[in-house]
Scaffold this active site. Structure first.
Site, mmCIF file in Angstrom:
data_model
loop_
_atom_site.group_PDB
_atom_site.id
_atom_site.type_symbol
_atom_site.label_atom_id
_atom_site.label_comp_id
_atom_site.label_asym_id
_atom_site.label_seq_id
_atom_site.Cartn_x
_atom_site.Cartn_y
_atom_site.Cartn_z
ATOM 1 N N ASN A 42 40.062 8.516 -6.930
ATOM 2 C CA ASN A 42 40.573 7.371 -6.275
ATOM 3 C C ASN A 42 40.237 6.148 -7.255
ATOM 4 O OD1 ASN A 42 37.812 8.140 -5.929
ATOM 5 N ND2 ASN A 42 37.872 6.994 -3.658
ATOM 6 N N VAL A 43 41.047 5.145 -6.852
ATOM 7 C CA VAL A 43 41.031 3.913 -7.726
ATOM 8 C C VAL A 43 41.273 3.018 -6.758
ATOM 9 C CG1 VAL A 43 41.985 2.509 -9.425
ATOM 10 C CG2 VAL A 43 42.135 4.983 -9.640
ATOM 11 N N GLU A 44 40.152 2.153 -6.413
ATOM 12 C CA GLU A 44 40.052 1.158 -5.004
ATOM 13 C C GLU A 44 40.606 -0.253 -5.720
ATOM 14 O OE1 GLU A 44 36.369 1.564 -3.242
ATOM 15 O OE2 GLU A 44 37.039 3.399 -1.972
ATOM 16 N N CYS B 48 44.678 6.736 -3.597
ATOM 17 C CA CYS B 48 43.605 8.082 -3.223
ATOM 18 C C CYS B 48 43.775 8.966 -4.457
ATOM 19 C CB CYS B 48 44.344 8.714 -1.969
ATOM 20 S SG CYS B 48 43.644 8.044 -0.518
ATOM 21 N N GLU C 217 44.645 12.007 -4.630
ATOM 22 C CA GLU C 217 45.548 12.925 -4.661
ATOM 23 C C GLU C 217 46.812 12.270 -5.209
ATOM 24 O OE1 GLU C 217 43.558 12.146 -2.105
ATOM 25 O OE2 GLU C 217 43.262 13.802 -0.727
ATOM 26 N N CYS D 115 43.574 13.014 3.304
ATOM 27 C CA CYS D 115 44.188 12.093 4.524
ATOM 28 C C CYS D 115 45.601 12.450 4.551
ATOM 29 C CB CYS D 115 43.930 10.681 4.108
ATOM 30 S SG CYS D 115 45.183 9.990 2.886
HETATM 31 N N1 THU Z 1 40.248 8.941 -0.291
HETATM 32 C C1 THU Z 1 40.979 9.632 -1.268
HETATM 33 O O1 THU Z 1 40.813 9.388 -2.381
HETATM 34 N N2 THU Z 1 41.659 10.931 -0.610
HETATM 35 C C2 THU Z 1 41.746 11.025 0.860
HETATM 36 O O2 THU Z 1 42.432 11.868 0.861
HETATM 37 C C3 THU Z 1 41.043 10.240 1.531
HETATM 38 C C4 THU Z 1 40.431 9.092 1.336
HETATM 39 C C5 THU Z 1 39.658 7.776 -0.871
HETATM 40 C C6 THU Z 1 40.087 6.295 -0.671
HETATM 41 C C7 THU Z 1 39.177 5.332 -0.303
HETATM 42 O O3 THU Z 1 38.946 5.136 -1.923
HETATM 43 C C8 THU Z 1 37.861 6.417 -0.231
HETATM 44 O O4 THU Z 1 38.154 7.640 -0.235
HETATM 45 C C9 THU Z 1 37.200 6.023 1.350
HETATM 46 O O5 THU Z 1 38.359 6.294 2.084
#
Ligand code: THU
Length: 167
Positions: free
Chosen positions: A45-47, A56, A58, A89
């Site tokens: 994940n890259v916020e 996300c 994925e 998610c």
């Molecule tokens: N996140 C994912 O990378 N994949 C998912 O399927 C669920 C959530 C990440 C997004 C965010 O950076 C962190 O988890 C918290 O929601």
């Protein structure tokens, strides 16, 4: 179900998770996928300061899938910061579905499940073909690809008879 080396796939997901950029949530995620032709792809994940712009794990994984030649995902494992399986998610289930379909197996916290089970009745590429005028799909590299979208002018020109002209 396909025979999957979940330990190897999870280890790759852990490696990806350890590179996550998640200063806002503090919740790192790693995803790893196995393709039908035996390749492994992964992502983290890259916020973003604009929280909604977060990618996300994925999505990052699917980006690598496409960049490295596309093809079908047959198995996907996602892990959290405790190196435990984490459920993708809803949006990511849709993203995985596009490239893996019903048969793709996902390692959920409760064990391996097919996409058919985790996203029943999914909307997918085939549904687009059922509406007149929707972009037709053609297979390339093992996955469904939409024919490039027409330009705005072309959209204006078509519409009366439903056909799309392409330059
Ligand atoms: N996140 C994912 O990378 N994949 C998912 O399927 C669920 C959530 C990440 C997004 C965010 O950076 C962190 O988890 C918290 O929601």
């Amino acid at each position: 179900m396909v025979d999957v080396d979940w330990q190897r796939l999870s280890a790759l997901a852990v490696e990806a998770m350890e590179r996550a950029y998640c200063p806002y949530s503090g919740f790192p995620v790693g995803a790893a996928g196995l393709t039908a032709d035996g390749r492994l792809v992964s992502g983290c994940n890259v916020e973003n300061a604009g929280y909604g712009c977060t990618l996300c794990a994925e999505c990052s994984m699917v980006s690598e899938l496409v960049r490295t030649g596309g093809g079908r995902l047959v198995a996907v494992a996602c892990v959290n910061g405790n190196k435990e399986p984490v459920a993708p998610c809803g949006r990511c289930r849709q993203v995985i579905y596009e490239h893996g379909g019903d048969e793709c197996v996902v390692l959920m916290p409760a064990g391996a499940m097919t996409m058919r089970e985790v996203l029943p009745g999914a909307f997918g590429p085939d549904d687009l073909g059922e509406v007149a005028g929707a972009p037709r799909l053609r297979a390339r590299g093992g996955g469904a690809r939409a024919v490039p979208a027409p330009s705005r002018t072309e959209i204006t020109e078509e519409g009366r008879d439903g056909t799309v002209r392409r330059g």
